[in-house]
Enzyme design. Sequence first.
Site, mmCIF file in Angstrom:
data_model
loop_
_atom_site.group_PDB
_atom_site.id
_atom_site.type_symbol
_atom_site.label_atom_id
_atom_site.label_comp_id
_atom_site.label_asym_id
_atom_site.label_seq_id
_atom_site.Cartn_x
_atom_site.Cartn_y
_atom_site.Cartn_z
ATOM 1 N N LEU A 33 32.161 -14.534 -72.238
ATOM 2 C CA LEU A 33 30.732 -14.213 -72.386
ATOM 3 C C LEU A 33 30.016 -14.189 -71.043
ATOM 4 O O LEU A 33 30.304 -14.983 -70.150
ATOM 5 C CB LEU A 33 30.067 -15.254 -73.303
ATOM 6 C CG LEU A 33 30.699 -15.407 -74.695
ATOM 7 C CD1 LEU A 33 29.881 -16.395 -75.525
ATOM 8 C CD2 LEU A 33 30.817 -14.077 -75.421
ATOM 9 N N GLY A 36 24.884 -10.673 -70.544
ATOM 10 C CA GLY A 36 24.627 -9.625 -71.542
ATOM 11 C C GLY A 36 24.786 -10.180 -72.955
ATOM 12 O O GLY A 36 23.908 -10.013 -73.805
ATOM 13 N N HIS A 37 25.921 -10.878 -73.190
ATOM 14 C CA HIS A 37 26.132 -11.477 -74.512
ATOM 15 C C HIS A 37 25.035 -12.504 -74.814
ATOM 16 O O HIS A 37 24.554 -12.602 -75.934
ATOM 17 C CB HIS A 37 27.478 -12.220 -74.563
ATOM 18 C CG HIS A 37 28.678 -11.337 -74.409
ATOM 19 N ND1 HIS A 37 29.486 -11.364 -73.294
ATOM 20 C CD2 HIS A 37 29.211 -10.410 -75.229
ATOM 21 C CE1 HIS A 37 30.469 -10.496 -73.451
ATOM 22 N NE2 HIS A 37 30.326 -9.901 -74.604
ATOM 23 N N GLY A 147 25.082 -4.428 -77.684
ATOM 24 C CA GLY A 147 24.517 -4.013 -76.398
ATOM 25 C C GLY A 147 24.540 -2.498 -76.232
ATOM 26 O O GLY A 147 25.468 -1.823 -76.690
ATOM 27 N N GLU A 148 23.524 -1.994 -75.540
ATOM 28 C CA GLU A 148 23.440 -0.545 -75.287
ATOM 29 C C GLU A 148 24.408 -0.081 -74.205
ATOM 30 O O GLU A 148 24.545 1.110 -73.983
ATOM 31 C CB GLU A 148 21.998 -0.160 -74.934
ATOM 32 C CG GLU A 148 21.087 -0.238 -76.155
ATOM 33 C CD GLU A 148 19.611 -0.043 -75.855
ATOM 34 O OE1 GLU A 148 19.218 -0.202 -74.672
ATOM 35 O OE2 GLU A 148 18.855 0.235 -76.800
ATOM 36 N N GLN A 153 29.811 3.012 -78.927
ATOM 37 C CA GLN A 153 30.133 2.003 -79.952
ATOM 38 C C GLN A 153 28.903 1.731 -80.824
ATOM 39 O O GLN A 153 28.991 1.694 -82.059
ATOM 40 C CB GLN A 153 30.599 0.715 -79.266
ATOM 41 C CG GLN A 153 30.659 -0.497 -80.182
ATOM 42 C CD GLN A 153 31.309 -1.699 -79.524
ATOM 43 O OE1 GLN A 153 32.527 -1.735 -79.388
ATOM 44 N NE2 GLN A 153 30.531 -2.692 -79.145
ATOM 45 N N ILE A 176 22.157 -5.452 -69.626
ATOM 46 C CA ILE A 176 21.772 -6.482 -68.649
ATOM 47 C C ILE A 176 22.572 -6.216 -67.378
ATOM 48 O O ILE A 176 23.783 -5.977 -67.431
ATOM 49 C CB ILE A 176 22.059 -7.908 -69.179
ATOM 50 C CG1 ILE A 176 21.355 -8.132 -70.524
ATOM 51 C CG2 ILE A 176 21.631 -8.966 -68.169
ATOM 52 C CD1 ILE A 176 19.837 -8.109 -70.489
ATOM 53 N N SER A 186 32.563 -7.985 -69.283
ATOM 54 C CA SER A 186 33.617 -9.003 -69.154
ATOM 55 C C SER A 186 34.674 -8.527 -68.164
ATOM 56 O O SER A 186 35.348 -9.333 -67.519
ATOM 57 C CB SER A 186 34.273 -9.264 -70.507
ATOM 58 O OG SER A 186 33.298 -9.658 -71.437
HETATM 59 O O1 PAF Z 1 31.925 -4.869 -77.910
HETATM 60 C C1 PAF Z 1 32.870 -5.655 -78.161
HETATM 61 O O2 PAF Z 1 33.008 -6.729 -77.557
HETATM 62 C C2 PAF Z 1 33.896 -5.270 -79.238
HETATM 63 O O3 PAF Z 1 34.118 -3.906 -79.232
HETATM 64 C C3 PAF Z 1 33.510 -5.766 -80.637
HETATM 65 C C4 PAF Z 1 32.208 -5.142 -81.112
HETATM 66 C C5 PAF Z 1 33.346 -7.286 -80.616
HETATM 67 C C6 PAF Z 1 34.596 -5.417 -81.638
HETATM 68 O O4 PAF Z 1 35.811 -5.988 -81.319
#
Ligand code: PAF
Length: 282
Positions: A33, A36-37, A147-148, A153, A176, A186
Amino acid sequence: MEVILKIKETKKIIDEWKKQGLSIGLVPTMGCLHQGHLSLIEKAKNECDKVIVSIFVNPLQFGPNEDFSRYPRSLEKDLECCRNFGADLIFIPSLKELLPDENLVYVEVDLLGDNLCGSSRPGHFKGVCTIVAKLFNILTPDKAFFGEKDAQQLAIITRMVKDLNFNLEIIPCPIIREADGLAMSSRNVYLKKDERLAATIISKSLQEARKLLENGERDSLKIKSFLRESIKTKQIADIDYIEIVDLATLQFLDIIDRPVLIAVAVYFSKTRLIDNITYKEV
Ligand code: PAF
């Protein structure tokens, strides 16, 4: 803060929260993490009564030559961060718990998953959607926070929720950045010193591209050429793609006559970084 490895045990706690009428926010992650997270957790805390962070490095979303086995893992630090940011439950299923058998059924992504990261990472979004759908079904959140930075995704998951009638809201959260503009990821831990320095060219170039748009440039090809030239000023930057797509459909655009996503993916050695900007003032 509860740290739970088993689906059954997690569901019991969630059932109890639901009985009390509490709302649940989910921040799905693969761990390692960063700020951003943490901004997602913070937003979830503001919007929901209880916050679950899931940590699962999902093998389904990695290609055979990608970095699944060496993906950075920092569980102790992650748990400390989650605790400091007030998360209520950390769901850390093992591979065997979440994917006990080889999947015979997946969530398949049409069209939205074909270009950008989808073309360089075949099957990636099928893997993402399958695992995210499982997390939604197990954890039954009212809201899930994404996150954008992972713009494709985010668009695909938002559409999955609509098309498959999941009963939750997807909350987009801004990118971020480090002080020098590099989007937090990451994978930034993989970068050697010279790569880390050079990687700032991505956000700098995107900001310059924004200025071109603000000054009225509407030709996608010209903006993409500008970006290509600008990023290539760093010799160690190896461009995977630079694309300009319709923000809603993610389809390529020649003329910028509607809100767009400008997305790039660039390798520094084996490390693939993505970043993007959106432009809506057209
Ligand atoms: O963005 C991520 O970290 C991954 O793609 C997610 C959404 C956790 C799915 O494994």
